[in-house]
Design a protein around this motif. Structure first.
Motif: not given
Length: 704
Positions: A648, A656, A529, A527, A581-582, A654, A663
């Motif tokens: 997710f 993050i 961000r 993830q 994910l972003s 993970h 996340g």
């Protein structure tokens, strides 16, 4: 059967023993197919998959979509929930029904429909009318085939409230009923000669209905039986509590996820690799049911609170009581309230504050009430508690004016306080009974204190949570999260449709879901961000090389993790993949161009997706994302965000962004209970032995 009988007739001249063998084989073939049908409707799906079973899984998924569409288009949807009765009328469907029974429609004609509510109970077995509702319409004839309904007014023989839009009319009957009561409903247009009985579709679909479909569909595999919806149609309404709906929704979602997994299986590959009997990857709400994850002591604690919440809500919310009588009952029962008020920031902030406030309500035995101004939450999530403040505390919005007319003793007992938690919450010890003695509390904020409450040596709740309930920093947030709300099946179906198209660059929503459910893969969630401005203004890095250089530490970390666990992946025959994910669309597109997980790998074809592949394999969609606070479509933003969070949470490991809470809250809600790699953009190029415990990251960035 006719073909089989002809073949049997033709072999009469063959020696007896050969004929007997053929007959026996035929019998076994028929018996096998019959057994296969029964086996298919078992939600556990323990046996080895087959091509026929794979096809049936796809057909059943399609059936869910058909049934949901049919339900949403139906003219009548009643609900008997938490002792109150509500009705929803679809005007578009009512118009079609009206035209079916009416030959002539005069222009500007006034007509009305009478809806009768009939009740039966333990004391009175026969259904008898308890309420007549008259809805008046003006009918405009456009071209003798199209009719427009314009709602004018209503009157009724029972107290109710009504809201209407251009498409629907919603009716709430202001009477509290018993859980044993049952209801039927009839309707009659003024132009009709007689009343008709309303029926509606059960939701979610029942196993008996699905079984009926499979039996019929084996004879007509390409055609949906026209009589299917008859088996899902009912005309008697029974009571449901929030918890009953919660459990029903979870069971239905589990079965639907089983179907998604089975629909993706390539039989030959699975048989070859001897993993055909592996169950799919569990969702967090399924993991939470394991006593080894969420201890039985904790689950009993939650269940006792939910029962208490239901009983107290029922005791104090009878609308036949005056406000003063309600307040008197609240004081006699010593009911204290905790009202959650959402923040104006993002999904993670709201959810973290939500769970922390829920924990406080549990610890202090307060009646937990949700924010009424969050319709998208109610649309997507099913709660195990009654979240209807307009029913439980209808007086709250006008409390100040009501209090003036109450006796002094009641006024003195109706103390109220609103408190906003700031940055101190995630590292400060509270004694909530002592610090907040008021009867009615309103908690605002966007910070979390769950981890500190259980982790701090000076927390007065630490012993109770850790010793008495057997909880720890790794499981408490996820166990709380999955005990409070679950995802609605209807929203899953809409977010992951069967015919979701393959995107030219990214993967379809269904490809992502089915891949993450598969035990053949070991999904690593990344993830990244970047910031809200990316979603608001589209300010992202367009240069692909610069893009990868800026965020290379996230991909380098995943490579390190894969290398460190190479022997494990080879031993377990798992293929490591990256679910990305972003909030920055360009990051996902750039990564997909370089490392996209191939269709062959998605289909699990042999020699196309090896665990020792030196290249990363990225699974991601290539659609823009919305921020719930910066869009005109907050409903869609919440739907997309909460289901990205669900996907997710299916990842086994993970990675993050340290500054991101989206996340981080998902990591805790996932109940994987593993260390996490928390990275800052452009820093820490290696992830060798650099993981962080959940207790540590629970204190980062305003806490969990």
């Amino acid at each position: 059967m006719i073909t089989i009988q002809k073949k049997l007739y033709q072999v009469i001249k063959i020696p007896c023993i050969i004929g007997s063998i053929i007959f026996l084989l035929t019998f076994l073939f028929i018996f096998y197919n019959d057994l296969k049908i029964k086996w298919l409707v078992d939600a556990s799906f323990q046996s080895a998959p087959s091509v026929w079973m794979k096809r049936s899984a796809v057909e059943l998924l399609s059936l869910y979509e058909e049934a949901l569409s049919h339900r949403e288009k139906s003219s009548f949807q009643p609900m008997f929930h938490n002792h109150y009765l509500s009705l929803k009328l679809n005007l578009t469907s009512m118009i079609k029904d009206y035209l079916n029974y009416l030959n002539d429609v005069s222009k500007n004609k006034i007509d009305h429909v009478k809806i009768t509510c009939l009740k039966s109970s333990k004391t009175m077995k026969d259904f008898h009318p308890i309420c007549h509702i008259y809805l008046n319409f003006r009918l405009d004839d456009f071209n003798s085939k199209e009719v427009s309904f314009i709602f004018l007014s209503q009157n009724s023989s029972c107290p109710l409230s009504l809201t209407n839009t251009s498409d629907t009319i919603s009716v709430n009957i202001h009477e509290m009923f018993l859980a044993d009561d049952k209801f039927r409903f009839t309707y009659q247009w003024w132009s009709f000669d007689h009343e008709k009985l309303f029926s509606w579709s059960q939701w979610p679909l029942t196993m008996s209905c699905l079984s009926s479909f499979l039996n019929r569909n084996q004879r007509q595999p390409s055609k949906l039986p026209s009589t299917f919806f008859e088996c899902s149609s009912v005309n008697i309404l029974i009571h449901s509590t929030s918890r009953e709906l919660f459990i029903r929704e979870q069971k239905a979602v589990s079965y639907w996820l089983d179907l998604q997994y089975r629909a993706s299986i390539n039989r030959k590959f699975f048989d070859k690799n001897n993993v055909s009997k592996k169950p799919r990857r569990l969702a967090p709400f399924e993991i939470a049911k394991n006593n080894q994850v969420c201890p039985q002591k904790f689950q009993n604690w939650i269940l006792n609170y939910q029962k208490w919440h239901e009983n107290i809500s029922f005791s104090i919310s009878n609308r036949s009581l005056t406000f003063e009588e309600q307040f008197q009952r609240i004081i006699e029962l010593d009911v204290r309230f905790l009202i959650y008020k959402k923040s104006a920031t993002g999904i993670a902030d709201r959810m973290i504050h939500f769970i922390t406030t829920y924990l406080v309500a549990l610890l202090t035995n307060r009646l937990f009430i949700f924010d009424k101004n969050w319709p998208e939450f109610i649309d997507v999530m099913q709660s195990s508690l009654n979240y209807q403040p307009n029913i439980v505390i209808p007086w709250f919005s006008q409390l100040n004016s009501i209090k003036k007319n109450l006796s002094l003793s009641i006024q003195n007992n109706l103390t109220i306080k609103a408190h906003r938690f700031l940055t101190e919450r995630y590292k400060h010890d509270y004694d909530y009974d002592k610090d907040f003695p008021e009867r009615i509390l309103i908690f605002k904020g966007h910070t979390g204190g769950v981890i500190h409450t259980i982790n701090s040596n000076s927390s007065i709740y630490r012993k109770f949570l850790t010793i008495d309930l057997d909880m720890n920093t790794e499981n408490i947030f996820g166990c709380l999260y999955n005990s409070l709300f679950t995802y609605r099946l209807s929203q899953f179906i809409k977010r992951f449709p069967l015919n979701s198209s393959n995107q030219q660059l990214g993967h379809s929503s269904q490809q992502i879901l089915q891949t993450l459910l598969s035990p053949r893969f070991f999904p690593i969630g990344i993830q990244i961000r970047v910031g809200d401005e990316t979603m608001i203004q589209g300010n992202s890095i367009s240069d692909e090389e610069k893009n990868l250089e800026t965020f290379k530490n996230f991909f380098k970390c995943s490579e390190d993790f894969i290398y460190m666990n190479e022997n494990l992946f080879r031993k377990t025959n798992q293929v490591p993949i990256i679910f990305l994910l972003s909030d920055d669309l360009q990051i996902r597109r750039t990564a997909l161009k370089r490392w996209k997980l191939s269709l062959e790998c998605f289909l699990l074809s042999a020699n196309k997706c090896q665990s020792n592949n030196s290249q990363l394999q990225i699974l991601a969609n290539s659609n823009p994302v919305l921020h719930i606070s910066y869009t005109n479509n907050s409903m869609l933003a919440f739907q997309l965000g909460i289901f990205d969070s669900f996907l997710f949470s299916l990842c086994e490991q993970h990675i993050i962004t340290t500054k991101s809470r989206f996340g981080r809250f998902t990591v805790f809600a996932s109940l994987k209970q593993r260390n996490v790699y928390s990275l800052n953009v452009g820093k820490q190029s290696s992830c060798h032995n650099q993981s962080s415990s959940l207790a540590t990251i629970g204190y980062l960035r305003l806490g969990i």
